[in-house]
Write an enzyme that holds these catalytic residues in place. Structure first.
Site, PDB file in Angstrom:
ATOM      1  N   ASP A 180       0.845  -1.185   0.000  1.00  0.00           N
ATOM      2  CA  ASP A 180       0.000   0.000   0.000  1.00  0.00           C
ATOM      3  C   ASP A 180       0.894   1.253   0.000  1.00  0.00           C
ATOM      4  O   ASP A 180       1.849   1.323  -0.776  1.00  0.00           O
ATOM      5  CB  ASP A 180      -0.962  -0.028   1.194  1.00  0.00           C
ATOM      6  CG  ASP A 180      -2.123   0.948   1.060  1.00  0.00           C
ATOM      7  OD1 ASP A 180      -3.147   0.570   0.472  1.00  0.00           O
ATOM      8  OD2 ASP A 180      -1.998   2.092   1.537  1.00  0.00           O
ATOM      9  N   TYR A 308      -3.286  10.705   0.256  1.00  0.00           N
ATOM     10  CA  TYR A 308      -4.135  10.726  -0.936  1.00  0.00           C
ATOM     11  C   TYR A 308      -4.240  12.147  -1.489  1.00  0.00           C
ATOM     12  O   TYR A 308      -4.144  12.360  -2.701  1.00  0.00           O
ATOM     13  CB  TYR A 308      -5.529  10.185  -0.596  1.00  0.00           C
ATOM     14  CG  TYR A 308      -5.536   8.726  -0.239  1.00  0.00           C
ATOM     15  CD1 TYR A 308      -5.660   7.749  -1.229  1.00  0.00           C
ATOM     16  CD2 TYR A 308      -5.412   8.310   1.083  1.00  0.00           C
ATOM     17  CE1 TYR A 308      -5.654   6.398  -0.904  1.00  0.00           C
ATOM     18  CE2 TYR A 308      -5.400   6.963   1.413  1.00  0.00           C
ATOM     19  CZ  TYR A 308      -5.528   6.018   0.408  1.00  0.00           C
ATOM     20  OH  TYR A 308      -5.508   4.681   0.739  1.00  0.00           O
ATOM     21  N   HIS A 363      -4.483  -7.933  -0.246  1.00  0.00           N
ATOM     22  CA  HIS A 363      -3.795  -6.674  -0.009  1.00  0.00           C
ATOM     23  C   HIS A 363      -3.080  -6.638   1.343  1.00  0.00           C
ATOM     24  O   HIS A 363      -2.016  -6.030   1.466  1.00  0.00           O
ATOM     25  CB  HIS A 363      -4.826  -5.551  -0.081  1.00  0.00           C
ATOM     26  CG  HIS A 363      -4.277  -4.179   0.036  1.00  0.00           C
ATOM     27  ND1 HIS A 363      -3.492  -3.603  -0.935  1.00  0.00           N
ATOM     28  CD2 HIS A 363      -4.395  -3.241   1.021  1.00  0.00           C
ATOM     29  CE1 HIS A 363      -3.159  -2.369  -0.574  1.00  0.00           C
ATOM     30  NE2 HIS A 363      -3.686  -2.139   0.609  1.00  0.00           N
TER      31      HIS A 363
END
Length: 384
Positions: A180, A308, A363
């Site tokens: 990630d 983000y 993930h």
């Protein structure tokens, strides 16, 4: 700098734990579309039946103090570095010749992801190789957050983490593993400090997602990946859009409602793990709730959105036409968010020394398949 280094134990005040339980007891539940109630699917988001099961477990069975004890069994430190507080675990191997490795989590992860992986890496394998394991809470996440703290983008985060390894801990050369955001940071550190990074191992490949990646000619694997990426951006990237454009607005809701926080994060455990929409079948509720509770108790959910926002509003972290020359290993898990082919990965990672496709997992590799991940880390770095 070292004068600011202090030992750390996670110890949430009982009044804060009691407040969480009180809020959970007073949860106000929304309705849902009739077909979601009937079939229990996740197409519209987290279904009520699943969240109610997690909610009951949280109130009746989950033991936060037991999770604190598991984390506190490892040596932890806190440091004021640059403009931020930085929390990290530093678990030294007892074996001679151990090498330092930096383990980096992402969103919505935390240091709780690595509790099973750490002892596998500090132990010596058949060849006698072991690691000193350093696990930071990323800046702005968990105990690496305090109210009013500056928000950092990827480049600044990468520099802080390199300073931790190089200047604070004195490791002149080290390995990195990341998934990630951890994969972005591992790549950014390797690009900027290639002489300090002996090798990186990734379980997610942070490749560009624009037209610059898909240059002609495109082979069949690249075409398949382009279709996979299109589906992800259309159907599964809503969380990215809001976190990257209006992080503050979302923070009010998730910082005020533990049920909302659990729904937001729990959906990602379901969508991104190899679980057939039953995330607790591969990630126990205790570990899931330890992670969610850490976000709640530290009030770090808003600041955890910042990577983000920073990525959307900044240039790509590796300039066009350049790449990473540090030896790179990659383990592709079948339920990872995106699975780029090696032909595209090699445009950015110029020295891929190991490429492995696992049979199970998603993930959250350190939570789902810690044995596989530990093996792949060792295989990647054994000759470096």
């Amino acid at each position: 700098m070292l004068n600011d280094l202090k030992t750390y134990k996670l110890d949430v005040a009982q009044s804060v734990v009691d407040d969480l339980m009180d809020r959970l007891a007073r949860a106000r539940w929304p309705d849902e579309a009739p077909d979601q109630t009937q079939h229990g699917h996740w197409r519209y988001g987290t279904p009520v039946h699943w969240l109610q099961k997690l909610h009951r477990y949280w109130i009746d069975e989950f033991d936060w103090r037991a999770q604190e004890d598991k984390l506190n069994a490892f040596e932890q430190w806190k440091l004021k570095l640059e403009t931020i507080d930085l929390h990290f675990m530093h678990v030294k191997s007892q074996h001679q010749g151990a090498q330092p490795i930096l383990l980096l989590h992402g969103w919505p992860g935390s240091v709780f992801e690595f509790l099973e992986l750490i002892p596998q890496l500090t132990a010596a394998n058949e060849a006698g190789k072991s690691f000193h394991v350093i696990v930071p809470s990323l800046p702005g996440f968990g105990p690496s957050f305090r109210k009013g703290q500056a928000r950092l983008g990827l480049d600044a985060m990468a520099q802080v983490l390199h300073e931790l390894m190089h200047e604070v801990l004195g490791y002149k050369a080290y390995y990195i593993q990341g998934g990630d955001w951890g994969s972005f940071l591992a790549s950014a550190i390797a690009y900027r400090h290639p002489n300090a990074v002996k090798g990186i191992h990734l379980n997610l490949l942070p490749l560009r997602r624009d037209a610059l990646l898909f240059q002609e000619p495109m082979d069949e694997d690249a075409k398949r990946y382009a279709q996979e990426l299109e589906l992800f951006l259309r159907e599964h990237a809503g969380y990215q859009a809001i976190q990257a454009t209006r992080p503050q607005t979302l923070a009010y809701a998730l910082n005020d409602s533990p049920l909302g926080l659990a729904a937001w994060i729990g959906e990602k455990f379901a969508a991104w793990s190899d679980c057939d929409e039953q995330p607790e079948s591969v990630i126990p509720f205790d570990r899931m709730l330890a992670n969610i509770s850490l976000y709640w108790f530290t009030e770090a959910i808003g600041s955890s959105f910042w990577p983000y926002y920073a990525r959307l509003h900044s240039p790509w972290f590796i300039p066009k036409g350049e790449g990473i020359k540090v030896p790179t290993g990659y383990c592709q898990f079948p339920r990872e968010i995106l699975k780029p082919p090696r032909s595209l990965a090699s445009r950015t990672y110029h020295n891929i020394v190991r490429w492995h496709e696992a049979q199970r997992g998603g993930h959250f590799a350190a939570l789902e398949q810690s044995n596989v991940l530990a093996h792949e880390i060792r295989e990647t770095f054994k000759n470096l």
